[in-house]
Design a protein around this motif. Structure first.
Motif, PDB file in Angstrom:
ATOM      1  N   ILE A 111     -68.221 -26.458 -43.211  1.00  0.00           N
ATOM      2  CA  ILE A 111     -68.190 -27.473 -42.433  1.00  0.00           C
ATOM      3  C   ILE A 111     -69.165 -28.626 -42.518  1.00  0.00           C
ATOM      4  CG2 ILE A 111     -68.509 -28.217 -39.820  1.00  0.00           C
ATOM      5  CD1 ILE A 111     -67.568 -25.302 -39.182  1.00  0.00           C
ATOM      6  N   GLU A 123     -68.716 -20.332 -43.106  1.00  0.00           N
ATOM      7  CA  GLU A 123     -68.051 -21.251 -42.340  1.00  0.00           C
ATOM      8  C   GLU A 123     -68.916 -22.765 -42.086  1.00  0.00           C
ATOM      9  OE1 GLU A 123     -65.774 -21.276 -38.069  1.00  0.00           O
ATOM     10  OE2 GLU A 123     -67.359 -19.960 -38.382  1.00  0.00           O
ATOM     11  N   LYS A 124     -70.004 -22.327 -41.806  1.00  0.00           N
ATOM     12  CA  LYS A 124     -71.158 -23.572 -41.455  1.00  0.00           C
ATOM     13  C   LYS A 124     -71.434 -24.357 -42.853  1.00  0.00           C
ATOM     14  CE  LYS A 124     -74.077 -21.743 -37.764  1.00  0.00           C
ATOM     15  NZ  LYS A 124     -75.575 -21.734 -37.066  1.00  0.00           N
ATOM     16  N   GLU A 128     -68.856 -28.063 -33.822  1.00  0.00           N
ATOM     17  CA  GLU A 128     -67.647 -28.681 -33.335  1.00  0.00           C
ATOM     18  C   GLU A 128     -67.211 -30.211 -33.624  1.00  0.00           C
ATOM     19  OE1 GLU A 128     -64.716 -26.963 -32.182  1.00  0.00           O
ATOM     20  OE2 GLU A 128     -66.139 -25.287 -32.776  1.00  0.00           O
ATOM     21  N   TYR A 165     -68.989 -31.682 -36.042  1.00  0.00           N
ATOM     22  CA  TYR A 165     -68.901 -32.011 -37.354  1.00  0.00           C
ATOM     23  C   TYR A 165     -67.635 -31.686 -38.043  1.00  0.00           C
ATOM     24  CZ  TYR A 165     -74.028 -31.780 -37.582  1.00  0.00           C
ATOM     25  OH  TYR A 165     -75.359 -31.801 -37.551  1.00  0.00           O
ATOM     26  N   LYS A 166     -66.632 -30.696 -37.248  1.00  0.00           N
ATOM     27  CA  LYS A 166     -65.291 -30.391 -37.591  1.00  0.00           C
ATOM     28  C   LYS A 166     -64.359 -31.533 -37.854  1.00  0.00           C
ATOM     29  CE  LYS A 166     -65.287 -25.339 -36.401  1.00  0.00           C
ATOM     30  NZ  LYS A 166     -64.766 -24.495 -35.450  1.00  0.00           N
ATOM     31  N   ASN A 167     -64.753 -32.554 -36.826  1.00  0.00           N
ATOM     32  CA  ASN A 167     -63.790 -33.722 -36.824  1.00  0.00           C
ATOM     33  C   ASN A 167     -63.569 -34.325 -38.293  1.00  0.00           C
ATOM     34  OD1 ASN A 167     -62.535 -36.230 -36.141  1.00  0.00           O
ATOM     35  ND2 ASN A 167     -63.974 -36.665 -34.538  1.00  0.00           N
TER      36      ASN A 167
END
Length: 434
Positions: free
Chosen positions: A46, A42-43, A287, A289-291
Motif C-alpha cells: 500500500i 500488505e502495508k 485506508e 493510502y489505498k486511494n
C-alpha cells in the motif's frame, strides 16, 4: 544515489518520500528501496504504491523498489534509513500497559517501556549493521528507530557502521519556538544539549538576540510547546523560570511524573493507551493510502506524530552529500561535547554536519540541575544496552532500578519478569526469571 529504507511499510514513509521530492534540487536520488518483513506485506504494498504515485506526480526519474530481501536492499546503498518497530504496535501496547499495573509510567521510548523496546530492537539493529558492514560498508546509517539514543549508541559500541541517530523533537521545538515568537523558523537558532527525549534547549537566539526569557514567558502564558503523543500538562511557573532553559516535551514524564501517570491511567481506561489509539489512526491512514488517486502525503498523517520527520532526515542527508556544514541536532558520540559524560556514549546535541559526518559543538559542563537527571538516565541507558546485547538479567534488573520511574527493586523485578514474558518471542538471549 541509492537509499534503502528498513521498515519501508511504515505509515511514516510518505513523509520521507515527500522530503526527497522537495529536496530534489539539492540531492539527486536515483533509487529508493523499501524493505520490510513478510508479515508486513500488505502495508508495504500500500505504502509502496502511494510512494510510486508521489514520485510519478513529481516527474522525477526515481526508481521505487519493494522487497523483503534486506541484503538486496542494503547492497551498494549510499544511505540506509531505519524506521522499524520490532513487535509492531501490539508490543508497544504491552510496553505501555504493563508498567501501569505497578503505578509506573508506561511510554514507548522512556522508562520501562523504552527499556523493553530497546531489548527488542538492539539485537535487530546489530544484525542489520553486520549486513551493512558486509554489503555496503561505506553507507551512512540514519537511525530514526526508537529509542534512538540507545539504538545509536549500541551501533557505535558494537559495529563499525557510520551511524547518526535522528529525532524530530528538536526540529519541532524549533518550529514551535518560531510560531510562539512569531518569526520564521530559519531565523531561530537553538542550541541543544542532552540525551534523546531528554534534550534541553539551552539557548534561543533570533537574529542575534537572546529570546529564551521571552519564550519561557509565553509558554507560561499558555502557548503550546508539545508533541501530539504527549499529554499537554502546563509547566509549573516557578520551576520553569528557575530552570532557565527549555526542557523538551518528554521531560514532562520526569518533572510531572504524578500528573502524567494519572493521565496515562485514565486514558488507558477510557480511550486506550497511545499505541492502541495509534492502531486506529493507522487503520484510517492505510485506508486513505489505498486511494488510487492519492499522489501526495495526506494531511491526516500529521495525527500520527511524525511531524517534520522528513525534513529532519532529508536535510541531514543533504548536508552529508553537499558538505554544507549546516547545524543539525542529532545523536552522536559525545567525544567531549558534554564534559561530565564519557566520550563513548551517545548524546543529542547540536552538531556541524558535512561529508565526514556530524561533529558535536562543545557544550562544556552542564549545571547540576541538568546534569543530575542526564547522568541518571545515561546510566540507565548504558545498563539497558548491555542487557540487550548480552541477555544478562542482572544488568536488566539494575537498569530498571536505576530508572527514576521505578519506585523500588521489588517493583523492578516484577516489571522485568512481566516484560520478559510479554516479549519472549523477541528476546532469545533471555531465558529464565530473575
Amino acid at each position: 544515489m541509492k537509499i534503502a529504507v528498513i521498515g519501508g511499510g511504515s505509515s511514516y514513509t510518505p513523509e520521507l518520500i515527500e522530503g526527497i521530492i522537495l529536496r530534489a534540487d539539492q540531492v539527486k536520488v536515483d533509487e529508493i528501496v523499501l524493505v520490510d518483513i513478510e508479515s508486513g506485506k500488505e502495508k508495504l504494498e500500500i505504502v509502496g504504491a502511494l510512494a510510486k504515485r508521489m514520485i510519478q506526480k513529481s516527474g522525477l526519474p526515481i526508481k521505487i523498489e519493494l522487497t523483503f530481501d534486506r541484503i538486496k536492499a542494503i547492497t551498494n546503498a549510499d544511505f540506509v534509513l531505519t524506521q522499524f518497530r520490532v513487535g509492531g504496535l501490539k508490543a508497544r501496547a504491552n510496553d505501555e500497559r504493563i508498567p501501569l499495573k505497578y503505578d509506573v509510567i508506561g511510554q514507548e521510548t522512556v522508562g520501562p517501556g523504552g527499556f523493553a523496546k530497546a531489548l527488542r530492537t538492539i539485537p535487530v539493529i546489530l544484525d542489520i549493521c553486520k549486513e551493512i558492514e558486509e554489503y555496503s560498508n561505506d553507507a551512512w546509517l540514519i537511525n530514526f528507530t526508537n529509542p534512538a539514543g540507545m539504538v545509536t549508541e549500541a551501533i557505535h559500541k558494537y559495529t563499525s557502521v557510520k551511524a547518526i541517530g535522528l529525532c524530530n523533537v528538536p526540529i519541532n521545538m524549533q518550529q514551535m519556538s518560531a510560531t510562539i515568537l512569531e518569526v520564521d523558523r530559519k531565523d531561530v537558532n537553538i542550541s541543544f544539549a542532552g540525551l534523546n527525549h531528554l534534550v534541553y534547549a539551552t539557548k534561543v537566539v533570533v537574529n542575534g538576540q537572546d529570546k529564551m526569557a521571552t519564550l519561557i514567558d509565553r509558554i507560561i502564558e499558555g502557548r503550546n510547546m508539545n508533541m501530539k503523543n504527549i499529554h499537554d500538562a502546563p509547566w509549573e511557573e516557578d520551576f520553569i523560570k528557575a530552570l532557565q532553559v527549555l526542557p523538551c516535551p518528554y521531560h514532562r514524564y520526569y518533572y510531572m511524573m504524578d500528573e502524567m501517570l494519572i493521565e496515562e491511567k485514565e486514558a488507558a481506561e477510557l480511550r486506550g493507551t497511545r499505541a492502541e489509539q495509534v492502531q486506529a489512526i493507522e487503520r484510517e491512514l492505510f485506508e486513505i493510502y489505498k486511494n488510487p488517486t492519492l499522489d501526495v502525503k495526506p494531511k491526516e498523517l500529521e495525527e500520527r506524530g511524525g511531524a517534520l520527520y522528513s525534513e529532519a532526515a532529508i536535510s541531514l542527508i543533504t548536508s552529508i552529500v553537499t558538505n554544507d556544514h549546516a547545524i543539525h541536532t542529532v545523536n552522536v558520540l559525545n567525544n567531549g561535547a558534554i564534559s561530565q559524560l564519557p566520550d563513548d556514549v551517545v548524546v543529542e546535541v547540536s552538531c556541524v554536519v558535512n561529508s565526514e559526518g556530524a561533529k558535536p559543538i562543545q557544550v562544556g559542563k552542564l549545571p547540576p540541575e541538568l546534569n543530575g537527571l542526564i547522568q541518571q538516565i545515561k546510566a540507565f541507558e548504558q545498563l539497558t544496552i548491555e542487557a540487550a546485547v548480552t541477555g544478562n538479567k542482572q544488568k536488566a534488573l539494575l537498569a530498571l532500578v536505576t530508572n527514576p520511574f521505578v519506585p523500588s527493586s521489588k517493583v523492578a523485578k516484577q516489571l522485568l519478569n512481566d516484560l520478559l514474558e510479554a516479549n519472549k518471542d523477541y528476546l532469545s538471549k533471555f531465558s529464565m526469571e530473575v
